[in-house]
Scaffold this motif. Structure first.
Motif, PDB file in Angstrom:
ATOM      1  N   ASN B 293      51.066  47.822  37.493  1.00  0.00           N
ATOM      2  CA  ASN B 293      51.259  46.384  37.676  1.00  0.00           C
ATOM      3  C   ASN B 293      52.718  45.986  37.802  1.00  0.00           C
ATOM      4  O   ASN B 293      53.028  44.887  38.230  1.00  0.00           O
ATOM      5  CB  ASN B 293      50.621  45.616  36.522  1.00  0.00           C
ATOM      6  CG  ASN B 293      49.110  45.693  36.614  1.00  0.00           C
ATOM      7  OD1 ASN B 293      48.586  46.022  37.676  1.00  0.00           O
ATOM      8  ND2 ASN B 293      48.428  45.417  35.525  1.00  0.00           N
ATOM      9  N   GLY B 297      53.850  42.177  40.710  1.00  0.00           N
ATOM     10  CA  GLY B 297      54.173  40.797  40.369  1.00  0.00           C
ATOM     11  C   GLY B 297      53.967  40.423  38.916  1.00  0.00           C
ATOM     12  O   GLY B 297      54.810  39.800  38.297  1.00  0.00           O
ATOM     13  N   THR B 298      52.839  40.853  38.320  1.00  0.00           N
ATOM     14  CA  THR B 298      52.542  40.445  36.956  1.00  0.00           C
ATOM     15  C   THR B 298      52.310  41.664  36.078  1.00  0.00           C
ATOM     16  O   THR B 298      51.514  42.532  36.428  1.00  0.00           O
ATOM     17  CB  THR B 298      51.257  39.576  36.912  1.00  0.00           C
ATOM     18  OG1 THR B 298      51.280  38.724  38.041  1.00  0.00           O
ATOM     19  CG2 THR B 298      51.194  38.768  35.646  1.00  0.00           C
ATOM     20  N   SER B 303      55.044  37.272  34.719  1.00  0.00           N
ATOM     21  CA  SER B 303      55.415  37.516  36.113  1.00  0.00           C
ATOM     22  C   SER B 303      56.902  37.273  36.317  1.00  0.00           C
ATOM     23  O   SER B 303      57.466  36.287  35.848  1.00  0.00           O
ATOM     24  CB  SER B 303      54.595  36.669  37.094  1.00  0.00           C
ATOM     25  OG  SER B 303      54.129  35.518  36.460  1.00  0.00           O
ATOM     26  N   ARG B 308      58.362  44.170  41.616  1.00  0.00           N
ATOM     27  CA  ARG B 308      58.050  44.342  43.027  1.00  0.00           C
ATOM     28  C   ARG B 308      57.870  45.814  43.328  1.00  0.00           C
ATOM     29  O   ARG B 308      58.141  46.662  42.502  1.00  0.00           O
ATOM     30  CB  ARG B 308      59.235  43.834  43.864  1.00  0.00           C
ATOM     31  CG  ARG B 308      59.275  42.355  43.960  1.00  0.00           C
ATOM     32  CD  ARG B 308      59.432  41.961  45.408  1.00  0.00           C
ATOM     33  NE  ARG B 308      60.337  40.840  45.505  1.00  0.00           N
ATOM     34  CZ  ARG B 308      61.606  40.954  45.854  1.00  0.00           C
ATOM     35  NH1 ARG B 308      62.099  42.125  46.162  1.00  0.00           N
ATOM     36  NH2 ARG B 308      62.372  39.896  45.911  1.00  0.00           N
TER      37      ARG B 308
END
Ligand code: ATP
Ligand code: MG
Lengths: 281, 365
Positions: B293, B297-298, B303, B308
């Motif tokens: 993850n 993003g999160t 987040s 990225r």
């Protein structure tokens, strides 16, 4: 008396340094023979040539009457050779053996700067040395079909461990023992290969005075127990004079005297070598 | 009763392993209720556990620093894929070159051959290569792996290896269990070997070559043995990896793969089988699942713009650096996982941690 080790015209040259020069030596069955000399005299180098760590530049070494190492200066060494008797073995075939093959013949050694298996316990160190005499193969050992042999090895290991006075330290790391005990362990490990001839390189080094005093009795004990012939290097003169049947003295690679302890003690060349050199003894 | 006492530890260990396999069986049985990522992480972990243990046999237990693992895996993977490819699929797979292999072996036989071929190669290159000392050995084996990779892709061998084209449609395992069973069986064999007199000889060589040789251990023979056996299991691991990927291309088996496996060995502890296994599971779970993850993003409900593509690798590298810097000996060092210790960990260690906290609290009062 049967000859166990016969060293003939042994020369070991490293580049331009002649570490052992034309050494001749005999060790007979049941004897305790000492090899002594000032620091850097070439004693350990002689051991290394006898046990196959180095390939001698010139000479023959026989065990129980059988030559197992033979060499003559060849290649580049032929022109730079600084020893004598360069031609003696030129016509005879060269012979070499690796250290493990020599151990298999029936001689085992200890090292001046103790070399134990450092990740292993006292027990495992000795047990590992039994590997050479095993009858099992990769298959039977992996699938534990050799369990009888394994049990026998473990039993013998225990016997040996107690015989060399290593009580209560079975599962301790070998390197955690005090120096004196490590020397005992190294001897036990060498004995596990079932040798006829035992080579000890400075067994008293690192031992405290009491352990050194007990060493004579200890060496006599193992010699009797295992029917051994012993060749040892040592700097402690009391020990050497006390224990040896015969002594070889070398200096700068060459023999300067040999004989019984009494003869050696009164030999002027020996006294000169030990007093003349910068020696700590 | 006596029997129970004497073999207490062995029985507990066996029960513990059985428990792990029961868990895998349950996950397999639940099928689609289990997230796909869990299933694939478990499969891949089993494979890497075998690969790490086989590399550990050589690097950790025999002290031979070899980096040829990916090469032997590649040989195993290709041997497996080529020999088991169904007859019906041959024409479509080898559409460019045609094939000279006109038979198809059952899966199990293919797996065994996937061990034997790399072992043969190891035997042949072992004779000269194992004479080299540490760094040179590493370079020589690394070179071997790269040569194998290049040769397999060479079109001259196209009729056998399908050149630079992938091989597809060879049979494979569907569930986690067969991966776990094959890897487990291979690891068991390695453990048995290490426990035997040969395992002791390997460790002796690692600890001190000169002393080992002086104790009558034939260096050349035993190094060769360890190298061949390690390559055998690397080949089987490679075949399992080929099954897992369902399509096989030599380009994937880079030296980076060897480094990854080496890293697992180091993290687990050089000279610890259970360490390698645990490290493989943690490593694969981290890289494929827990840290995933970070790229999307999160992460843990937070987040941030830096979460990225590629950030996962940054975090992962930092984690590995921390492990290598502060836990030099890896998770297990040279020890093995002790079932009793897991027990005491949960019943004594954790409660005592709380007790200590309480005591400190007392002092503060
Ligand atoms: N591998 C080698 N290469 C070059 N020279 C060597 C080598 N091994 C030993 N020598 C040299 O040979 C000579 C003899 O060394 P050796 O270790 O045999 O002495 P020693 O009699 O055992 O001394 P000590 O009592 O200090 O142990 C020394 O000058 C040493 O530098
Ligand atoms: Mg010396």
């Amino acid at each position: 008396m049967k000859n166990v080790l016969h060293v003939e015209n042994l020369t070991m040259q490293f580049g331009g340094v002649v570490a052992v020069n034309n050494l001749c030596m005999d060790v007979n069955e049941g004897e305790i023979v000492a090899l002594i000399g000032p620091n850097g005299a070439g004693k350990t180098t002689a051991f290394n040539a006898i046990t196959g760590v180095y390939e001698p530049t010139n000479g023959v070494i026989s065990f129980m009457g059988e030559p197992y190492v033979r060499n003559t200066p060849h290649g580049k060494m032929k022109s730079t050779y600084a020893g004598i008797n360069a031609e003696t073995y030129a016509s005879q075939p060269k012979m070499t053996k690796t250290p493990d093959e020599i151990t298999k013949l029936g001689m085992a050694r200890t090292f001046q700067n103790i070399r134990l298996f450092k990740s292993m316990t006292v027990f495992e160190n000795v047990l590992t040395a039994m590997h050479m005499r095993k009858k099992s193969n990769l298959f039977t050992a992996t699938f534990m079909i050799n369990y009888k042999e394994e049990a026998e090895q473990r039993r013998k290991t225990e016997e040996l461990r107690k015989l060399v006075d290593l009580y209560d330290v079975k599962d301790e790391l070998a390197t955690s023992l005090p120096y004196g005990k490590q020397r005992h362990l190294e001897i036990a490990r060498a004995l596990a290969t079932e040798p006829k001839l035992l080579l000890l390189d400075e067994p008293a080094a690192g031992m405290n005075p009491q352990e050194t005093a007990e060493l004579t009795a200890f060496i006599h004990k193992i010699r009797k127990e295992f029917d051994l012939t012993i060749l040892l290097i040592e700097h402690h003169m009391n020990l050497v004079m006390d224990i040896s049947d015969r002594i070889y003295v070398i200096n700068f690679g060459s023999e300067i005297a040999n004989g019984t302890p009494a003869e050696i003690q009164s030999n002027p060349a020996v006294i000169e070598a030990y007093l003349g050199g910068d020696n700590d003894e | 009763m006596n029997f129970l006492k004497k073999y207490n530890k062995q029985i507990k260990t066996i029960l513990f392993v059985v428990l792990l396999y029961v868990i895998i069986a349950v996950i397999d049985a639940l099928g689609n209720d289990i997230p796909r990522v869990v299933v694939s992480v478990l499969k891949k972990s089993c494979i890497y556990a075998l690969l790490a243990v086989s590399l550990n046999l050589l690097n950790g237990f025999t002290g031979l620093f070899s980096l040829g693992q990916a090469g032997f895996m590649l040989l195993g993977a290709y041997t497996y894929a080529i020999l088991t490819l169904p007859m019906a699929a041959r024409e479509s797979v080898y559409y460019m070159y045609g094939t000279v292999v006109n038979f198809s072996l059952p899966l199990i036989l293919g797996l065994i051959c996937a061990g034997i071929i790399p072992a043969l190669f190891a035997f042949l290159i072992g004779l000269p290569v194992l004479k080299l000392k540490s760094d040179y050995l590493a370079i020589a084996t690394l070179g071997f792996a790269e040569i194998v990779r290049a040769l397999i892709q060479w079109q001259g061998f196209g009729k056998v290896t399908n050149g630079a084209n992938s091989i597809l449609k060879y049979p494979g395992f569907k569930k986690i269990m067969p991966y776990a069973l094959v890897a487990g069986l291979c690891i068991l064999l390695i453990v048995l070997l290490l426990k035997s007199t040969y395992g002791r000889a390997f460790k002796a060589i690692r600890d001190d070559e000169i002393a080992a040789e002086a104790m009558g251990i034939n260096l050349a023979k035993h190094k060769q043995m360890s190298f061949v056996i390690s390559s055998f299991f690397a080949g089987i691991g490679g075949a399992l990896l080929a099954m897992y990927q369902t399509s096989l291309s030599a380009t994937a088996f880079t030296s980076a793969m060897t480094y990854e496996i080496l890293l697992m060995v180091v993290i687990g502890g050089i000279g610890s089988v259970t360490g390698s296994v645990i490290a493989s599971f943690l490593f694969i779970a981290c890289s494929e699942w827990w840290l995933r993850n970070l790229d999307s993003g999160t992460f843990l409900g937070i987040s941030l713009p830096i979460f990225r593509n590629g950030f996962r690798l940054v975090v992962f590298s930092v984690v590995i650096m921390i492990i290598v810097l502060f836990f030099r000996k890896g998770i297990m060092g040279e020890r093995e996982l002790d079932v009793d210790r897991i027990g005491t960990f949960f019943t004594k260690k954790i409660p005592s941690m709380f007790k200590k906290k309480n005591k400190e609290g007392d002092l503060n009062k």
